[in-house]
Design a protein around this motif. Sequence first.
Motif, short mmCIF file in Angstrom:
data_model
loop_
_atom_site.label_atom_id
_atom_site.label_comp_id
_atom_site.label_asym_id
_atom_site.label_seq_id
_atom_site.Cartn_x
_atom_site.Cartn_y
_atom_site.Cartn_z
N ALA A 58 0.83 -1.21 0.00
CA ALA A 58 0.00 0.00 0.00
C ALA A 58 0.87 1.26 0.00
O ALA A 58 0.47 2.30 -0.52
CB ALA A 58 -0.94 0.00 1.20
N SER A 59 2.07 1.15 0.55
CA SER A 59 3.01 2.27 0.51
C SER A 59 3.33 2.64 -0.93
O SER A 59 3.38 3.82 -1.28
CB SER A 59 4.32 1.89 1.21
N CYS A 60 3.54 1.63 -1.75
CA CYS A 60 3.85 1.88 -3.16
C CYS A 60 2.65 2.48 -3.88
O CYS A 60 2.79 3.39 -4.70
CB CYS A 60 4.27 0.58 -3.84
N TRP A 61 1.47 1.97 -3.56
CA TRP A 61 0.23 2.49 -4.14
C TRP A 61 0.08 3.97 -3.80
O TRP A 61 -0.25 4.79 -4.64
CB TRP A 61 -0.93 1.66 -3.62
N SER A 62 0.35 4.31 -2.55
CA SER A 62 0.25 5.70 -2.11
C SER A 62 1.22 6.58 -2.89
O SER A 62 0.87 7.67 -3.33
CB SER A 62 0.54 5.77 -0.61
N ARG A 63 2.46 6.11 -3.06
CA ARG A 63 3.45 6.90 -3.79
C ARG A 63 3.04 7.08 -5.25
O ARG A 63 3.20 8.13 -5.84
CB ARG A 63 4.82 6.25 -3.68
N LEU A 64 2.47 6.03 -5.86
CA LEU A 64 2.01 6.14 -7.24
C LEU A 64 0.88 7.16 -7.36
O LEU A 64 0.83 7.93 -8.32
CB LEU A 64 1.56 4.78 -7.76
N LEU A 65 -0.03 7.16 -6.39
CA LEU A 65 -1.12 8.14 -6.42
C LEU A 65 -0.56 9.56 -6.30
O LEU A 65 -1.04 10.48 -6.96
CB LEU A 65 -2.10 7.88 -5.27
N GLY A 78 10.97 10.77 2.16
CA GLY A 78 10.91 9.91 0.99
C GLY A 78 12.29 9.43 0.57
O GLY A 78 12.49 8.25 0.28
N TYR A 79 13.25 10.35 0.54
CA TYR A 79 14.61 9.96 0.15
C TYR A 79 15.27 9.08 1.21
O TYR A 79 16.04 8.18 0.89
CB TYR A 79 15.46 11.20 -0.14
N THR A 80 14.94 9.32 2.47
CA THR A 80 15.45 8.44 3.54
C THR A 80 14.89 7.04 3.35
O THR A 80 15.62 6.04 3.48
CB THR A 80 15.04 8.99 4.93
N GLY A 81 13.60 6.95 3.03
CA GLY A 81 12.97 5.65 2.79
C GLY A 81 13.60 4.93 1.60
O GLY A 81 13.89 3.73 1.69
N LEU A 82 13.83 5.65 0.51
CA LEU A 82 14.47 5.03 -0.66
C LEU A 82 15.87 4.53 -0.31
O LEU A 82 16.29 3.46 -0.75
CB LEU A 82 14.53 6.02 -1.81
N ALA A 137 9.03 5.82 2.61
CA ALA A 137 9.07 6.47 1.30
C ALA A 137 7.70 6.85 0.77
O ALA A 137 7.59 7.67 -0.11
CB ALA A 137 9.78 5.56 0.29
N HIS A 138 6.65 6.30 1.34
CA HIS A 138 5.34 6.55 0.73
C HIS A 138 4.80 7.94 1.01
O HIS A 138 3.96 8.43 0.28
CB HIS A 138 4.33 5.46 1.11
N GLY A 139 5.29 8.62 2.00
CA GLY A 139 4.99 10.03 2.17
C GLY A 139 3.80 10.40 3.03
O GLY A 139 3.61 11.56 3.34
N PHE A 140 2.96 9.47 3.41
CA PHE A 140 1.85 9.72 4.35
C PHE A 140 0.90 10.82 3.86
O PHE A 140 0.43 11.62 4.64
CB PHE A 140 2.38 10.08 5.74
N PRO A 143 -4.80 9.06 3.83
CA PRO A 143 -5.01 8.29 5.06
C PRO A 143 -5.19 6.78 4.85
O PRO A 143 -4.61 5.99 5.59
CB PRO A 143 -6.27 8.91 5.67
N ILE A 144 -5.95 6.36 3.85
CA ILE A 144 -6.21 4.92 3.69
C ILE A 144 -4.94 4.14 3.35
O ILE A 144 -4.64 3.15 4.02
CB ILE A 144 -7.34 4.66 2.68
N PRO A 145 -4.15 4.57 2.35
CA PRO A 145 -2.90 3.84 2.11
C PRO A 145 -1.96 3.90 3.31
O PRO A 145 -1.24 2.94 3.58
CB PRO A 145 -2.28 4.54 0.90
N SER A 146 -1.95 5.00 4.04
CA SER A 146 -1.08 5.11 5.22
C SER A 146 -1.51 4.12 6.30
O SER A 146 -0.67 3.48 6.93
CB SER A 146 -1.11 6.53 5.77
N ILE A 147 -2.82 3.99 6.52
CA ILE A 147 -3.32 3.03 7.51
C ILE A 147 -2.99 1.60 7.08
O ILE A 147 -2.49 0.80 7.88
CB ILE A 147 -4.84 3.21 7.74
#
Length: 156
Positions: A58-65, A78-82, A137-140, A143-147
Motif C-alpha cells: 500500500a506504501s507503493c500504491w500511495s506513492r504512485l497516487l 521519501g529519500y530516507t525511505g528510498l 518512502a510513501h509520504g503519508f 489516510p487509507i494507504p497510510s493506515i
Amino acid sequence: MTIFWGIRLFAFLAIREYVTWPSLHQKVVEVQAKMKIPFASKVLCWFLYSFFYLTLVASCWSRLLQSSSSKSSWGLLGYTGLSLQLVGLTLETIADLQKNAFKTRNKLSWCNIGVWKYSTHPNYLGEGLFWWGTYLAHGFHKPIPSILATVGLVTI
C-alpha cells in the motif's frame, strides 16, 4: 524497488530449492506430506500472508497516487525511505548469497562468514530495513494507504 525485491526473492528461493539444495527441498516435501495439513488451512495461511504483503505494498500504491498529482515531492522522508530500501535490499542480497555459498560447502555448520560474522540474521535485518524504507518512502499523504501500510508493517 519493491519489484526488484520480489524478483530477487523469487530467483533466490527458486535457485536454492531446485538447484543448490534439491535434496533438502525433497525432504521438506516429504515432511509436509506426512503432516497432512488440511488444504483449507494452507489456503487460509496463503491468503493471510498475502494480505500482510499487500498492505505493505500500500506504501507503493500511495506513492504512485502522489506521483500522478502535480504537487508530488519526495522530501527528506521519501529519500530516507528510498535509501533504507536500497541498503536493506543490498544487505539481504549479500547475506543470502554468502549463506548460500557457505552452506553449499558446509551443510551442517552455522554460517559465520561475511556479514554473518557480525549478525545472527543479516538477511532479516536487510528485509526489515527494506520494508521500513518502503513504509517511510510513501509520504503519508493519503489516510487509507497510510493506515494499510502501517497495518502491513506492524503485522509482517
